[in-house]
Design a protein around this motif. Structure first.
Motif, PDB file in Angstrom:
ATOM      1  N   THR A 129      44.071  47.068  48.305  1.00 26.54           N
ATOM      2  CA  THR A 129      43.973  46.325  47.148  1.00 26.54           C
ATOM      3  C   THR A 129      43.612  45.025  47.724  1.00 26.54           C
ATOM      4  O   THR A 129      42.832  44.254  47.327  1.00 26.54           O
ATOM      5  N   ALA A 130      44.584  44.421  48.664  1.00 29.62           N
ATOM      6  CA  ALA A 130      44.433  43.414  49.413  1.00 29.62           C
ATOM      7  C   ALA A 130      43.089  43.097  49.867  1.00 29.62           C
ATOM      8  O   ALA A 130      42.181  42.088  49.885  1.00 29.62           O
ATOM      9  N   GLY A 136      35.754  40.508  48.308  1.00 32.86           N
ATOM     10  CA  GLY A 136      34.671  40.225  47.096  1.00 32.86           C
ATOM     11  C   GLY A 136      34.485  41.430  46.239  1.00 32.86           C
ATOM     12  O   GLY A 136      33.769  41.584  45.373  1.00 32.86           O
ATOM     13  N   CYS A 137      35.684  42.195  46.091  1.00 35.12           N
ATOM     14  CA  CYS A 137      35.680  43.398  45.101  1.00 35.12           C
ATOM     15  C   CYS A 137      37.005  43.196  44.368  1.00 35.12           C
ATOM     16  O   CYS A 137      38.134  43.953  44.578  1.00 35.12           O
ATOM     17  N   PRO A 138      37.273  42.432  43.350  1.00 33.25           N
ATOM     18  CA  PRO A 138      38.192  42.310  42.637  1.00 33.25           C
ATOM     19  C   PRO A 138      38.912  43.493  42.187  1.00 33.25           C
ATOM     20  O   PRO A 138      38.461  44.408  41.586  1.00 33.25           O
ATOM     21  N   LYS A 178      39.519  45.914  31.737  1.00 38.33           N
ATOM     22  CA  LYS A 178      39.349  44.552  32.526  1.00 38.33           C
ATOM     23  C   LYS A 178      38.991  44.516  34.097  1.00 38.33           C
ATOM     24  O   LYS A 178      38.380  43.523  34.529  1.00 38.33           O
ATOM     25  N   THR A 179      39.600  45.398  34.841  1.00 38.70           N
ATOM     26  CA  THR A 179      39.573  45.492  36.162  1.00 38.70           C
ATOM     27  C   THR A 179      39.840  46.701  36.890  1.00 38.70           C
ATOM     28  O   THR A 179      40.269  47.787  36.363  1.00 38.70           O
ATOM     29  N   ILE A 180      39.172  46.837  38.050  1.00 39.44           N
ATOM     30  CA  ILE A 180      39.395  47.934  38.878  1.00 39.44           C
ATOM     31  C   ILE A 180      40.749  48.006  39.267  1.00 39.44           C
ATOM     32  O   ILE A 180      41.485  46.872  39.485  1.00 39.44           O
TER      33      ILE A 180
END
Length: 423
Positions: A129-130, A136-138, A178-180
């Motif tokens: 995740t970090a 650049g991939c939130p 909203k997010t991956i």
């Protein structure tokens, strides 16, 4: 909505983590959940740590230091800034193991196993995740234990599907709008919020549960092979790629020991008619294998080998028939010792099974069986299962072998064998 599952080999080091991130960046799903296993062989190392802690046959603290050093090296290769928050995040995860090691082992080894071994998945997902966010991939880290709810059968937890589905639909699905998100395979939690695990190699099953709960368009399992092959390359110099497979054949192959997919993976997907794709993280543009409700049989015979088998033959002490009552008792004993039967054959006065050789489990099992029955056994055997067999395929695998047991059904043949004497 899609779910991607990456196993330990796909996140084995920093280069692998970067490759996974690139696959994710290149993917097309608008909404994506990523399920990840522990890195490389870390689960094996953590299992050794558990054994050292409980039995004192090695230095548990030294093994923990090795695990920490491995992950630290991966992070150093990924993150130039030594003050990156991931370092503290990972260190805090290992504190849970350090606290356990300060206490004397209790009499619940399976509970201890789950609390320690689960940390491998926690740490790998925090690192991935970090890196996704850094590159650049939130992405958002989520804890699988908040969604996969189980009973307290530690080390082999049974999933409360109704509660799990509710948690996934009400809490995880809105987040994925909203997010991956990145989460863990293999782990869940009890109603008291104690960590559980779903059985060794259970991350595929976790991914299937998430896919079913989310009613995903597809689940993709990323492996180090080009898809499902008709045999393990370590046993056959020539193998054939299978482009499409039915749920039914996939269940049969995994049940008999094909290790490309975890045996429990297929059913949650079949229930929701969710396609399963097996693709290569080494060659991500390859065709892979698609598993669906297609009715066509396998295009080629498929072979599954299991080594280090024990053939156990059980006889009544009074030479009476083996009847339903005996079989009920026998299976109860196998269940008690958590020994899975790989194949079986029943005759008038005997019942024979082939099982994986686990020194501790098999010794206790044989002792228990011998209290009621006459027992004979052979070790060091091989079990081959052939799906869609013919005589030519049987001859191929039994050359220079002695056959101890052979069981045939309409589409499947299983043979327990050993190297011929003198070979």
């Amino acid at each position: 909505m899609e779910v991607y599952k990456f196993g330990g080999a796909s996140v084995a080091n920093a280069v692998s983590v970067k490759n996974v991130a690139q696959i994710i960046k290149n993917s097309s799903p608008t909404h994506l959940l990523i399920v990840v296993s522990a890195m490389g062989k870390i689960t094996d190392k953590l299992e050794a740590l558990v054994k050292a802690y409980i039995y004192g046959d090695a230095d548990a603290h030294e093994l923990l230091d090795q695990v920490k050093s491995f992950h630290l090296a991966v992070m150093h290769d990924l993150f130039e800034d030594p003050k990156h928050p991931v370092y503290n995040d990972v260190a805090n995860s290992f504190v849970e193991i350090e606290w356990l090691l300060e206490e004397e082992p209790n009499d619940a080894p399976d509970y201890i196993y789950d609390q320690i071994v689960s940390i491998g998945e926690i740490v790998s997902t925090k690192i991935l995740t970090a890196w996704l966010n850094t590159s650049g991939c939130p992405a958002t880290w989520v804890d699988a234990r908040n969604y996969i709810r189980t009973d307290n059968t530690y080390k082999e937890a049974k999933v409360d599907w109704e509660l799990t589905e509710k948690e996934i639909q009400t809490k995880l699905a809105p987040l994925l709008e909203k997010t991956i998100a990145v989460t863990q395979g293999f782990i869940g939690s009890t109603s008291e919020n104690f960590t559980t695990t779903l059985g060794r190699d259970g991350s595929d099953y976790s991914a299937a549960l998430f896919s079913a709960g989310l009613n995903a368009n597809a689940l993709t399992i990323w492996k180090d092979v080009p898809g499902v092959l008709n045999a393990d390359p370590k046993w056959f110099t020539e193998t054939e790629h299978i482009p499409e497979l039915s749920y039914h054949d996939a269940i049969e192959l995994t049940y008999y020991g094909a290790n490309v997919i975890h045996p429990k993976t297929i059913k949650p997907l079949q229930n929701r008619n969710i396609p399963l794709q097996v693709r290569s993280f080494i060659h991500p543009d390859g065709p892979g294998t698609k598993i669906t409700g297609v009715k066509t049989p396998l295009p080629v015979p498929s072979f599954i080998f299991k080594v280090n088998q024990v053939l156990i033959s059980i006889f009544p002490k009074d030479f009476s028939f083996i009847i339903e009552e005996n079989l009920s008792d026998i299976f109860s004993i196998f269940h008690k010792h958590k020994v899975k039967v790989n194949t079986m054959l029943n005759s008038a006065i005997s019942f024979s099974v082939s099982v994986d050789n686990d020194d501790v489990k098999i010794k206790a099992l044989l002792s228990n069986l011998s209290e009621l029955y006459k027992v004979k056994y052979n070790t060091g055997l091989e079990l081959v299962t052939i799906r869609y067999y013919n005589q030519g395929t049987i001859d191929r695998v039994t050359e220079q072998k002695d056959i101890l047991l052979e069981v045939k059904s309409r589409h499947t043949c299983q043979i327990v064998m050993r190297n011929r004497s003198g070979e």
